[in-house]
Design a protein around this motif. Sequence first.
Motif, PDB file in Angstrom:
ATOM      1  N   ILE A 183      60.082  33.786 -41.114  1.00 50.64           N
ATOM      2  CA  ILE A 183      59.312  33.056 -40.118  1.00 50.64           C
ATOM      3  C   ILE A 183      57.952  32.704 -40.730  1.00 50.64           C
ATOM      4  O   ILE A 183      57.289  33.572 -41.308  1.00 50.64           O
ATOM      5  N   PRO A 184      57.513  31.450 -40.640  1.00 51.46           N
ATOM      6  CA  PRO A 184      56.186  31.081 -41.155  1.00 51.46           C
ATOM      7  C   PRO A 184      55.103  31.994 -40.591  1.00 51.46           C
ATOM      8  O   PRO A 184      55.198  32.450 -39.438  1.00 51.46           O
ATOM      9  N   VAL A 185      54.089  32.258 -41.396  1.00 51.20           N
ATOM     10  CA  VAL A 185      53.055  33.232 -41.031  1.00 51.20           C
ATOM     11  C   VAL A 185      52.422  32.905 -39.681  1.00 51.20           C
ATOM     12  O   VAL A 185      52.277  33.792 -38.823  1.00 51.20           O
ATOM     13  N   ALA A 186      52.047  31.656 -39.484  1.00 52.32           N
ATOM     14  CA  ALA A 186      51.385  31.278 -38.225  1.00 52.32           C
ATOM     15  C   ALA A 186      52.312  31.485 -37.030  1.00 52.32           C
ATOM     16  O   ALA A 186      51.899  31.991 -35.980  1.00 52.32           O
ATOM     17  N   LEU A 187      53.587  31.118 -37.188  1.00 51.55           N
ATOM     18  CA  LEU A 187      54.544  31.293 -36.097  1.00 51.55           C
ATOM     19  C   LEU A 187      54.826  32.761 -35.848  1.00 51.55           C
ATOM     20  O   LEU A 187      54.947  33.203 -34.699  1.00 51.55           O
ATOM     21  N   ASP A 188      54.922  33.538 -36.928  1.00 47.43           N
ATOM     22  CA  ASP A 188      55.167  34.967 -36.793  1.00 47.43           C
ATOM     23  C   ASP A 188      54.025  35.647 -36.040  1.00 47.43           C
ATOM     24  O   ASP A 188      54.249  36.522 -35.200  1.00 47.43           O
ATOM     25  N   GLU A 189      52.789  35.254 -36.343  1.00 50.65           N
ATOM     26  CA  GLU A 189      51.639  35.823 -35.647  1.00 50.65           C
ATOM     27  C   GLU A 189      51.641  35.420 -34.177  1.00 50.65           C
ATOM     28  O   GLU A 189      51.285  36.208 -33.300  1.00 50.65           O
ATOM     29  N   THR A 190      52.058  34.186 -33.910  1.00 53.54           N
ATOM     30  CA  THR A 190      52.166  33.726 -32.527  1.00 53.54           C
ATOM     31  C   THR A 190      53.187  34.553 -31.753  1.00 53.54           C
ATOM     32  O   THR A 190      52.938  34.993 -30.624  1.00 53.54           O
ATOM     33  N   LEU A 191      54.343  34.779 -32.381  1.00 51.64           N
ATOM     34  CA  LEU A 191      55.374  35.599 -31.744  1.00 51.64           C
ATOM     35  C   LEU A 191      54.897  37.034 -31.541  1.00 51.64           C
ATOM     36  O   LEU A 191      55.216  37.672 -30.537  1.00 51.64           O
ATOM     37  N   ARG A 192      54.128  37.545 -32.498  1.00 57.19           N
ATOM     38  CA  ARG A 192      53.614  38.921 -32.381  1.00 57.19           C
ATOM     39  C   ARG A 192      52.697  39.063 -31.172  1.00 57.19           C
ATOM     40  O   ARG A 192      52.781  40.037 -30.410  1.00 57.19           O
ATOM     41  N   ILE A 193      51.820  38.074 -30.979  1.00 57.61           N
ATOM     42  CA  ILE A 193      50.901  38.115 -29.836  1.00 57.61           C
ATOM     43  C   ILE A 193      51.674  38.026 -28.524  1.00 57.61           C
ATOM     44  O   ILE A 193      51.412  38.768 -27.568  1.00 57.61           O
ATOM     45  N   LEU A 194      52.646  37.124 -28.472  1.00 57.15           N
ATOM     46  CA  LEU A 194      53.464  36.992 -27.269  1.00 57.15           C
ATOM     47  C   LEU A 194      54.265  38.265 -27.006  1.00 57.15           C
ATOM     48  O   LEU A 194      54.419  38.696 -25.857  1.00 57.15           O
ATOM     49  N   ALA A 195      54.778  38.880 -28.085  1.00 63.54           N
ATOM     50  CA  ALA A 195      55.554  40.115 -27.941  1.00 63.54           C
ATOM     51  C   ALA A 195      54.692  41.236 -27.377  1.00 63.54           C
ATOM     52  O   ALA A 195      55.152  42.041 -26.551  1.00 63.54           O
ATOM     53  N   SER A 196      53.453  41.315 -27.826  1.00 58.42           N
ATOM     54  CA  SER A 196      52.546  42.338 -27.310  1.00 58.42           C
ATOM     55  C   SER A 196      52.318  42.142 -25.820  1.00 58.42           C
ATOM     56  O   SER A 196      52.254  43.112 -25.053  1.00 58.42           O
ATOM     57  N   ALA A 197      52.204  40.895 -25.401  1.00 59.61           N
ATOM     58  CA  ALA A 197      52.024  40.616 -23.977  1.00 59.61           C
ATOM     59  C   ALA A 197      53.268  40.985 -23.180  1.00 59.61           C
ATOM     60  O   ALA A 197      53.187  41.432 -22.037  1.00 59.61           O
ATOM     61  N   ALA A 198      54.437  40.814 -23.797  1.00 56.96           N
ATOM     62  CA  ALA A 198      55.692  41.120 -23.103  1.00 56.96           C
ATOM     63  C   ALA A 198      55.766  42.593 -22.730  1.00 56.96           C
ATOM     64  O   ALA A 198      56.227  42.951 -21.642  1.00 56.96           O
ATOM     65  N   ILE A 199      55.321  43.453 -23.619  1.00 62.78           N
ATOM     66  CA  ILE A 199      55.375  44.894 -23.360  1.00 62.78           C
ATOM     67  C   ILE A 199      54.491  45.256 -22.168  1.00 62.78           C
ATOM     68  O   ILE A 199      54.912  45.951 -21.240  1.00 62.78           O
ATOM     69  N   ALA A 200      53.255  44.751 -22.174  1.00 62.42           N
ATOM     70  CA  ALA A 200      52.312  45.081 -21.103  1.00 62.42           C
ATOM     71  C   ALA A 200      52.768  44.529 -19.760  1.00 62.42           C
ATOM     72  O   ALA A 200      52.766  45.240 -18.751  1.00 62.42           O
ATOM     73  N   THR A 201      53.169  43.251 -19.746  1.00 57.91           N
ATOM     74  CA  THR A 201      53.569  42.642 -18.477  1.00 57.91           C
ATOM     75  C   THR A 201      54.841  43.273 -17.925  1.00 57.91           C
ATOM     76  O   THR A 201      54.997  43.430 -16.703  1.00 57.91           O
ATOM     77  N   GLY A 202      55.772  43.631 -18.815  1.00 59.85           N
ATOM     78  CA  GLY A 202      56.999  44.279 -18.361  1.00 59.85           C
ATOM     79  C   GLY A 202      56.727  45.611 -17.700  1.00 59.85           C
ATOM     80  O   GLY A 202      57.304  45.940 -16.650  1.00 59.85           O
ATOM     81  N   LEU A 203      55.830  46.397 -18.286  1.00 57.27           N
ATOM     82  CA  LEU A 203      55.486  47.703 -17.715  1.00 57.27           C
ATOM     83  C   LEU A 203      54.737  47.548 -16.395  1.00 57.27           C
ATOM     84  O   LEU A 203      54.975  48.285 -15.437  1.00 57.27           O
ATOM     85  N   LEU A 204      53.804  46.602 -16.341  1.00 56.94           N
ATOM     86  CA  LEU A 204      53.062  46.378 -15.101  1.00 56.94           C
ATOM     87  C   LEU A 204      53.991  45.922 -13.978  1.00 56.94           C
ATOM     88  O   LEU A 204      53.876  46.380 -12.837  1.00 56.94           O
ATOM     89  N   SER A 205      54.914  45.026 -14.287  1.00 54.84           N
ATOM     90  CA  SER A 205      55.862  44.544 -13.280  1.00 54.84           C
ATOM     91  C   SER A 205      56.763  45.669 -12.794  1.00 54.84           C
ATOM     92  O   SER A 205      57.094  45.752 -11.608  1.00 54.84           O
TER      93      SER A 205
END
Length: 308
Positions: A183-205
């Motif tokens: 995965i290109p570096v910029a896209l990989d970093e984008t996915l990493r940030i989104l993935a981090s948000a997924a963990i928090a939002t899933g737990l809060l929900s």
Amino acid sequence: MNAFLIALLPVILIVALGQLLSTRRWIAPEAFRSIDRLSFLVLLPALIVRALANAEFDTAPWQMVITLIAAQCLMGVVALAAYGWPGIERPAIGTIIQSNVRWNTIIALSLGAALFGDEGVALVGLAAAVMIPAANVLSVYALTAHAERPPGVKPRPFLAMTRNPLVIACIIGITLAALHIDIPVALDETLRILASAAIATGLLSAGAGVDLKALGRAGVRTFVWSLIRLIGMPAIVLAIGLMIGLTGLPLAIALLCAATSTAPNSYVLARELGGDTTLAANLIAVQTLLAAITLPLTWALILWLGAA
């Protein structure tokens, strides 16, 4: 033992925060509904694609792969015993099946890193590469097939799976890994940030979806199926693993993955596909708490087997 508590405590705290935000009405239920939708369509797929794309399929111990997938399938079959539970409704059965086949990747990664370093993280990543697709396929099928629907409307679980963002994400991630496409570096970093948000939002929900009054009324059912999940999955993994020669660190990682509580994002999927959302949230909460006891017991078993 500290590693287990360090991995579990943040999960418990964020789930509790979600419950507090919902109970105090600091965030409206409609807002959580929007957050769930965002997680389902964007955040969770980003987490899955990145996890699978970075997995090293070429070095996967085949015994571990077979053991984990077989254990998930058998736990799904075990959940069918819920049909015999008095007064149970179809959406609850689909939710129990999902609870039985899902696992908490975040806790497993934390434990793998704390106990075994980079090698542990790599093996948990390999486990995720096979367990995430299997869990999503089994969960989507079970929830869709058991969802409440208008009379005369037939379920189409296989069609639903082909349109499910999580299943599509699994296909994309596995394809990238199998073809060794970075995965290109910029896209990989984008996915990493989104993935981090997924963990928090899933737990809060998940926390926001916990109905404490319903938990009291359905306490026995929730407790029983939580214990079945937390004890049954490692037991099946151990039996199958020893039968086909799984030993050492791969066996230890397989047991740790199996011993984690069900995935927090299972609440989001239950809501999206017509499952019993209250039961889903309660199973997440109860299993997260009980895992503080069952995970150390699993670690003791691993040490006794000499797998660590």
